[in-house]
Design a protein around this motif. Structure first.
Motif, PDB file in Angstrom:
ATOM      1  N   SER A  38       0.856  -1.177   0.000  1.00  0.00           N
ATOM      2  CA  SER A  38       0.000   0.000   0.000  1.00  0.00           C
ATOM      3  C   SER A  38       0.898   1.234   0.000  1.00  0.00           C
ATOM      4  CB  SER A  38      -0.937   0.026   1.208  1.00  0.00           C
ATOM      5  OG  SER A  38      -0.214   0.217   2.402  1.00  0.00           O
ATOM      6  N   ILE A  39       0.400   2.285  -0.626  1.00  0.00           N
ATOM      7  CA  ILE A  39       1.153   3.532  -0.690  1.00  0.00           C
ATOM      8  C   ILE A  39       0.307   4.628  -0.065  1.00  0.00           C
ATOM      9  CG2 ILE A  39       2.273   5.223  -2.170  1.00  0.00           C
ATOM     10  CD1 ILE A  39       2.489   2.968  -4.298  1.00  0.00           C
ATOM     11  N   GLY A  40       0.838   5.221   0.981  1.00  0.00           N
ATOM     12  CA  GLY A  40       0.163   6.324   1.645  1.00  0.00           C
ATOM     13  C   GLY A  40       0.898   7.621   1.384  1.00  0.00           C
ATOM     14  N   VAL A  41       0.157   8.718   1.477  1.00  0.00           N
ATOM     15  CA  VAL A  41       0.751  10.041   1.306  1.00  0.00           C
ATOM     16  C   VAL A  41       0.301  10.936   2.444  1.00  0.00           C
ATOM     17  CG1 VAL A  41       0.881   9.865  -1.211  1.00  0.00           C
ATOM     18  CG2 VAL A  41      -1.133  10.898  -0.146  1.00  0.00           C
ATOM     19  N   GLY A  42       1.127  11.927   2.745  1.00  0.00           N
ATOM     20  CA  GLY A  42       0.779  12.903   3.763  1.00  0.00           C
ATOM     21  C   GLY A  42       1.200  14.291   3.337  1.00  0.00           C
ATOM     22  N   ALA A  43       0.463  15.286   3.836  1.00  0.00           N
ATOM     23  CA  ALA A  43       0.695  16.675   3.456  1.00  0.00           C
ATOM     24  C   ALA A  43       1.307  17.461   4.602  1.00  0.00           C
ATOM     25  CB  ALA A  43      -0.628  17.319   3.057  1.00  0.00           C
ATOM     26  N   LEU A  44       2.323  18.237   4.286  1.00  0.00           N
ATOM     27  CA  LEU A  44       2.927  19.178   5.222  1.00  0.00           C
ATOM     28  C   LEU A  44       2.696  20.564   4.633  1.00  0.00           C
ATOM     29  CD1 LEU A  44       6.182  17.155   5.908  1.00  0.00           C
ATOM     30  CD2 LEU A  44       4.132  17.285   7.334  1.00  0.00           C
ATOM     31  N   VAL A  45       1.540  21.133   4.988  1.00  0.00           N
ATOM     32  CA  VAL A  45       1.115  22.428   4.449  1.00  0.00           C
ATOM     33  C   VAL A  45       1.363  23.489   5.508  1.00  0.00           C
ATOM     34  CG1 VAL A  45      -0.777  23.760   3.439  1.00  0.00           C
ATOM     35  CG2 VAL A  45      -0.709  21.267   3.134  1.00  0.00           C
ATOM     36  N   ILE A  92      -8.664  22.643   2.027  1.00  0.00           N
ATOM     37  CA  ILE A  92      -7.540  23.521   1.696  1.00  0.00           C
ATOM     38  C   ILE A  92      -6.992  23.166   0.312  1.00  0.00           C
ATOM     39  CG2 ILE A  92      -5.140  24.102   2.313  1.00  0.00           C
ATOM     40  CD1 ILE A  92      -7.182  25.360   4.193  1.00  0.00           C
ATOM     41  N   HIS A  93      -6.763  24.191  -0.500  1.00  0.00           N
ATOM     42  CA  HIS A  93      -6.088  24.015  -1.783  1.00  0.00           C
ATOM     43  C   HIS A  93      -4.592  24.220  -1.534  1.00  0.00           C
ATOM     44  CE1 HIS A  93      -9.700  23.965  -4.293  1.00  0.00           C
ATOM     45  NE2 HIS A  93     -10.195  24.826  -3.414  1.00  0.00           N
ATOM     46  N   ALA A  94      -3.797  23.227  -1.945  1.00  0.00           N
ATOM     47  CA  ALA A  94      -2.342  23.295  -1.787  1.00  0.00           C
ATOM     48  C   ALA A  94      -1.699  22.560  -2.950  1.00  0.00           C
ATOM     49  CB  ALA A  94      -1.920  22.673  -0.457  1.00  0.00           C
ATOM     50  N   VAL A  95      -0.462  22.943  -3.273  1.00  0.00           N
ATOM     51  CA  VAL A  95       0.262  22.289  -4.358  1.00  0.00           C
ATOM     52  C   VAL A  95       1.591  21.741  -3.830  1.00  0.00           C
ATOM     53  CG1 VAL A  95      -0.784  23.639  -6.213  1.00  0.00           C
ATOM     54  CG2 VAL A  95       1.304  24.460  -5.127  1.00  0.00           C
ATOM     55  N   VAL A  96       1.991  20.641  -4.412  1.00  0.00           N
ATOM     56  CA  VAL A  96       3.220  19.960  -4.021  1.00  0.00           C
ATOM     57  C   VAL A  96       4.432  20.760  -4.463  1.00  0.00           C
ATOM     58  CG1 VAL A  96       4.643  17.922  -4.484  1.00  0.00           C
ATOM     59  CG2 VAL A  96       2.203  17.664  -3.985  1.00  0.00           C
ATOM     60  N   THR A  97       5.393  20.919  -3.557  1.00  0.00           N
ATOM     61  CA  THR A  97       6.662  21.553  -3.905  1.00  0.00           C
ATOM     62  C   THR A  97       7.820  20.563  -3.819  1.00  0.00           C
ATOM     63  OG1 THR A  97       6.946  22.300  -1.625  1.00  0.00           O
ATOM     64  CG2 THR A  97       5.930  23.843  -3.184  1.00  0.00           C
ATOM     65  N   GLY A  98       7.667  19.522  -3.021  1.00  0.00           N
ATOM     66  CA  GLY A  98       8.744  18.554  -2.900  1.00  0.00           C
ATOM     67  C   GLY A  98       8.360  17.399  -1.993  1.00  0.00           C
ATOM     68  N   ILE A  99       9.253  16.443  -1.903  1.00  0.00           N
ATOM     69  CA  ILE A  99       9.102  15.316  -0.989  1.00  0.00           C
ATOM     70  C   ILE A  99       9.947  15.615   0.232  1.00  0.00           C
ATOM     71  CG2 ILE A  99       9.543  12.867  -0.634  1.00  0.00           C
ATOM     72  CD1 ILE A  99       9.028  12.470  -3.632  1.00  0.00           C
ATOM     73  N   ALA A 100       9.308  15.619   1.398  1.00  0.00           N
ATOM     74  CA  ALA A 100       9.999  15.980   2.632  1.00  0.00           C
ATOM     75  C   ALA A 100      10.504  14.762   3.402  1.00  0.00           C
ATOM     76  CB  ALA A 100       9.068  16.790   3.529  1.00  0.00           C
ATOM     77  N   ALA A 101       9.774  13.643   3.325  1.00  0.00           N
ATOM     78  CA  ALA A 101      10.145  12.471   4.118  1.00  0.00           C
ATOM     79  C   ALA A 101       9.512  11.229   3.516  1.00  0.00           C
ATOM     80  CB  ALA A 101       9.689  12.648   5.564  1.00  0.00           C
ATOM     81  N   LEU A 102      10.076  10.084   3.898  1.00  0.00           N
ATOM     82  CA  LEU A 102       9.551   8.804   3.447  1.00  0.00           C
ATOM     83  C   LEU A 102       9.615   7.828   4.605  1.00  0.00           C
ATOM     84  CD1 LEU A 102       9.629   7.181   0.211  1.00  0.00           C
ATOM     85  CD2 LEU A 102      10.886   5.883   1.917  1.00  0.00           C
ATOM     86  N   ARG A 103       8.536   7.066   4.798  1.00  0.00           N
ATOM     87  CA  ARG A 103       8.521   5.995   5.803  1.00  0.00           C
ATOM     88  C   ARG A 103       8.331   4.673   5.084  1.00  0.00           C
ATOM     89  NH1 ARG A 103       3.345   5.678   9.123  1.00  0.00           N
ATOM     90  NH2 ARG A 103       2.728   4.536   7.269  1.00  0.00           N
ATOM     91  N   ASP A 104       9.178   3.713   5.390  1.00  0.00           N
ATOM     92  CA  ASP A 104       9.100   2.374   4.830  1.00  0.00           C
ATOM     93  C   ASP A 104       8.733   1.438   5.972  1.00  0.00           C
ATOM     94  OD1 ASP A 104       9.392   0.040   3.365  1.00  0.00           O
ATOM     95  OD2 ASP A 104      11.579   0.076   3.419  1.00  0.00           O
ATOM     96  N   ASN A 161      11.936  21.908  10.935  1.00  0.00           N
ATOM     97  CA  ASN A 161      13.352  21.928  11.312  1.00  0.00           C
ATOM     98  C   ASN A 161      14.221  21.139  10.348  1.00  0.00           C
ATOM     99  OD1 ASN A 161      12.770  23.389  13.724  1.00  0.00           O
ATOM    100  ND2 ASN A 161      12.089  21.477  14.645  1.00  0.00           N
ATOM    101  N   GLY A 162      13.694  20.845   9.168  1.00  0.00           N
ATOM    102  CA  GLY A 162      14.444  20.066   8.187  1.00  0.00           C
ATOM    103  C   GLY A 162      15.748  20.741   7.809  1.00  0.00           C
ATOM    104  N   ARG A 163      16.705  19.937   7.367  1.00  0.00           N
ATOM    105  CA  ARG A 163      18.022  20.462   7.034  1.00  0.00           C
ATOM    106  C   ARG A 163      18.258  20.573   5.535  1.00  0.00           C
ATOM    107  NH1 ARG A 163      18.175  17.014  11.076  1.00  0.00           N
ATOM    108  NH2 ARG A 163      18.897  17.718  13.080  1.00  0.00           N
ATOM    109  N   SER A 164      17.234  20.225   4.729  1.00  0.00           N
ATOM    110  CA  SER A 164      17.381  20.326   3.279  1.00  0.00           C
ATOM    111  C   SER A 164      16.026  20.626   2.661  1.00  0.00           C
ATOM    112  CB  SER A 164      17.944  19.025   2.699  1.00  0.00           C
ATOM    113  OG  SER A 164      16.940  18.044   2.619  1.00  0.00           O
ATOM    114  N   ASP A 165      16.030  20.870   1.380  1.00  0.00           N
ATOM    115  CA  ASP A 165      14.784  21.083   0.668  1.00  0.00           C
ATOM    116  C   ASP A 165      14.166  19.766   0.227  1.00  0.00           C
ATOM    117  OD1 ASP A 165      14.945  23.835   0.904  1.00  0.00           O
ATOM    118  OD2 ASP A 165      16.081  24.046  -0.952  1.00  0.00           O
ATOM    119  N   GLY A 166      14.852  18.636   0.486  1.00  0.00           N
ATOM    120  CA  GLY A 166      14.334  17.340   0.082  1.00  0.00           C
ATOM    121  C   GLY A 166      14.330  17.200  -1.428  1.00  0.00           C
ATOM    122  N   LEU A 167      13.541  16.258  -1.899  1.00  0.00           N
ATOM    123  CA  LEU A 167      13.368  16.093  -3.336  1.00  0.00           C
ATOM    124  C   LEU A 167      12.319  17.095  -3.794  1.00  0.00           C
ATOM    125  CD1 LEU A 167      13.209  12.198  -3.613  1.00  0.00           C
ATOM    126  CD2 LEU A 167      15.118  13.683  -4.198  1.00  0.00           C
TER     127      LEU A 167
END
Length: 185
Positions: A38-45, A92-104, A161-167
């Protein structure tokens, strides 16, 4: 759960060694069952230094504050999934700017969860009244007193508090690849 019948032709399945792993394979055609995923997604708006959270109205996690999210539909790209979920759950209307994190999370149904950084576009938080019963933007200080799910607390830290812009999204790749969701460093 063992797969007993082929989803391609309907014939019986048997267990075979395929590349060193026991897998269920059709006795009549070339179909191999590779597992349950299964593939889940989450929003950090973020808006004004606060993050969008929703309170779960259903199990699992009823009563916990989480970031909006859900599961991908079969023919839906992940960036579309997360945008749809934010709109459905919180209005809420929001648009994706990048990938911040991934959980496996390997388990009976192997789950991969992709958390997306998103830009707020518009709307005021309104819960859907089904999956969530409350929605709003909160500061870290406000969240300290709230019943925030542990995984969401980790994602909040990643977002604020992320240290990069991610993908980041690559909307104009050097080679046109229609139907792909492409992200790069």
């Amino acid at each position: 759960m063992e797969v007993n019948f082929c989803s391609a032709c309907g014939d019986a399945m048997e267990t075979r060694d395929i590349d060193g792993t026991p897998r269920r394979a059709c006795v009549s055609c070339s179909f191999v069952h590779w597992g349950h995923y299964s593939i889940g997604v989450g929003a950090l708006v973020e808006r004004g230094g606060k993050l969008l959270l929703v309170r779960r109205a259903q199990e699992p996690g009823r009563g916990y504050w989480t970031n909006p999210g859900g599961y991908a539909e079969q023919l839906e790209q992940l960036h579309e999934t997360v945008q749809r979920e934010v709109l459905e759950e919180a209005g809420i209307h929001a648009v994706v700017t990048g990938i911040a994190a991934l959980r496996d999370q390997p388990r009976q149904i192997h789950n991969v969860y992709v958390a997306f950084s998103m830009d707020y576009v518009g709307g005021e938080p309104v819960p859907d009244g089904v999956e969530v019963d409350a929605a709003s933007f909160f500061s870290l200080e406000e969240m300290a007193e709230m019943h925030v799910a542990p995984f969401t607390r980790w994602l909040v830290d990643v977002a604020l508090n992320g240290r990069s812009d991610g993908l980041i999204s690559d909307p104009d790749p050097i080679v046109p690849l229609a139907g792909y969701g492409l992200f790069r460093i």
